[in-house]
Write an enzyme that holds these catalytic residues in place. Structure first.
Site, PDB file in Angstrom:
ATOM      1  N   HIS A  95       0.948  -1.250   0.403  1.00 24.13           N
ATOM      2  CA  HIS A  95      -0.248  -0.163  -0.464  1.00 24.13           C
ATOM      3  C   HIS A  95       0.476   0.599   0.277  1.00 24.13           C
ATOM      4  CE1 HIS A  95      -3.590   2.836   1.745  1.00 24.13           C
ATOM      5  NE2 HIS A  95      -2.394   3.214   2.134  1.00 24.13           N
ATOM      6  N   GLU A  96       1.903   1.161   0.919  1.00 22.14           N
ATOM      7  CA  GLU A  96       3.084   2.338   1.069  1.00 22.14           C
ATOM      8  C   GLU A  96       3.728   2.524   0.039  1.00 22.14           C
ATOM      9  OE1 GLU A  96       2.138   4.474   3.134  1.00 22.14           O
ATOM     10  OE2 GLU A  96       1.083   3.193   4.044  1.00 22.14           O
ATOM     11  N   HIS A 101       1.560   4.940  -2.744  1.00 15.55           N
ATOM     12  CA  HIS A 101       1.860   5.986  -2.705  1.00 15.55           C
ATOM     13  C   HIS A 101       3.344   6.664  -3.369  1.00 15.55           C
ATOM     14  CE1 HIS A 101      -2.104   6.759  -0.436  1.00 15.55           C
ATOM     15  NE2 HIS A 101      -1.690   5.575   0.867  1.00 15.55           N
ATOM     16  N   HIS A 144      -5.157   7.705  -1.775  1.00 18.02           N
ATOM     17  CA  HIS A 144      -6.281   6.795  -1.548  1.00 18.02           C
ATOM     18  C   HIS A 144      -7.451   6.781  -2.213  1.00 18.02           C
ATOM     19  CE1 HIS A 144      -4.831   6.678   2.869  1.00 18.02           C
ATOM     20  NE2 HIS A 144      -4.159   5.942   2.603  1.00 18.02           N
TER      21      HIS A 144
END
Length: 280
Positions: free
Chosen positions: A221-222, A225, A231
């Protein structure tokens, strides 16, 4: 951040002025709702200082959060809303709250296709080789769906991505909050910093959620980014802000793939066509 006690008193005062409660139901309030809404982009701030909202603005901010989090839209900080706010999540702001798209781009990208990473401070909970294996697996989630490659930097080489585990204030302006709530955060291209909260209990992939937080899943997930994604509003997407354990290795949804291939096209329009009706 406004203290939880001050925020609670302030909001109760607002509810009295309005003539109807901002907080719905009878439950033990122990979360700074106003601070949460400021921290994650639902209420405006003046630099680092939150702007005290009117009753209507505060209620609308709660509604926006409820819509984004797929909760009943009441405009009140009811029990379900407060529980969702207390759930483990990413520390990056929900910049997508005012957008209409199914995924949101961070607005920047890496110009090179071959990128490197390194861990400057490992967690003390897992062997370094285990951490490296989980991070390599998390990078592969994105390389499998782009034309990017990710390799661990050689000793002495300056990596594109600097990964480390830290507790509390770690000098980046976004202090961790202890076990639970914020698990990790990352910065958009071309910053390259990716941080994990060492107060969490980190577990390698394949272990049940009760044994700890899945490092592979949070890292993937990170990394999204760090590659330029914000998101997602899609509840099942990897890039949704809230932690949802999955035993699968194939954790990207069509929404995640659509987003990353929009930033880093594969060269064929067909590769990035994803009608909204087909999204998970």
């Amino acid at each position: 951040m406004i203290s939880a006690l001050w925020s609670a008193v302030f909001l109760v005062q607002l509810s009295c002025l309005q003539g109807a409660p901002i907080f719905g139901g009878s439950f033990n309030f122990s979360l700074d709702v106003q601070g949460y809404l400021h921290n994650f982009g639902y209420l405006k701030s003046n630099g680092s200082a939150p702007i005290i909202p009117s009753v209507n603005i505060f209620s609308e901010a709660i509604k926006t959060f409820q819509q984004f989090a797929h909760l009943p839209v009441t405009g009140q900080a009811d029990e379900g809303t407060v529980k969702k706010m207390a759930a483990p999540r990413c520390g990056v702001s929900d910049a997508a709250v005012n957008g209409l798209q199914r995924f949101v781009l961070g607005g920047s990208k890496w110009p090179d296709k071959s990128l490197t990473w390194a861990v400057s401070s490992y967690t003390k909970q897992l062997n370094e080789s285990v951490v490296d294996a989980q991070l390599t697996k998390a990078w592969k989630v994105w390389s499998d769906n782009t034309n990017l490659t990710f390799t661990k930097a050689a000793k002495g080489q300056t990596p594109n991505f600097d990964i480390f585990f830290a507790k509390g204030d770690h000098k980046d302006g976004f202090a961790f909050d202890g076990k639970g709530k914020v698990l990790a955060h990352a910065f958009y291209p071309r910053n390259g910093r990716i941080h994990f909260d060492e107060d969490e209990i980190w577990a390698p992939s394949g272990r049940p959620e009760r044994d700890g937080t899945n490092l592979f899943q949070v890292a993937a997930h990170e990394f999204g980014h760090a590659l330029g994604l914000d998101h997602s509003k899609v509840e099942t997407a990897l890039m949704a802000p809230f932690y949802r354990y999955s035993a699968k290795d194939d954790i990207l949804t069509k929404d995640d793939i659509s987003g990353i291939q929009t930033i880093y096209p594969l060269g064929k329009t067909a590769d990035i066509r994803l009608a909204e009706s087909s999204l998970d």
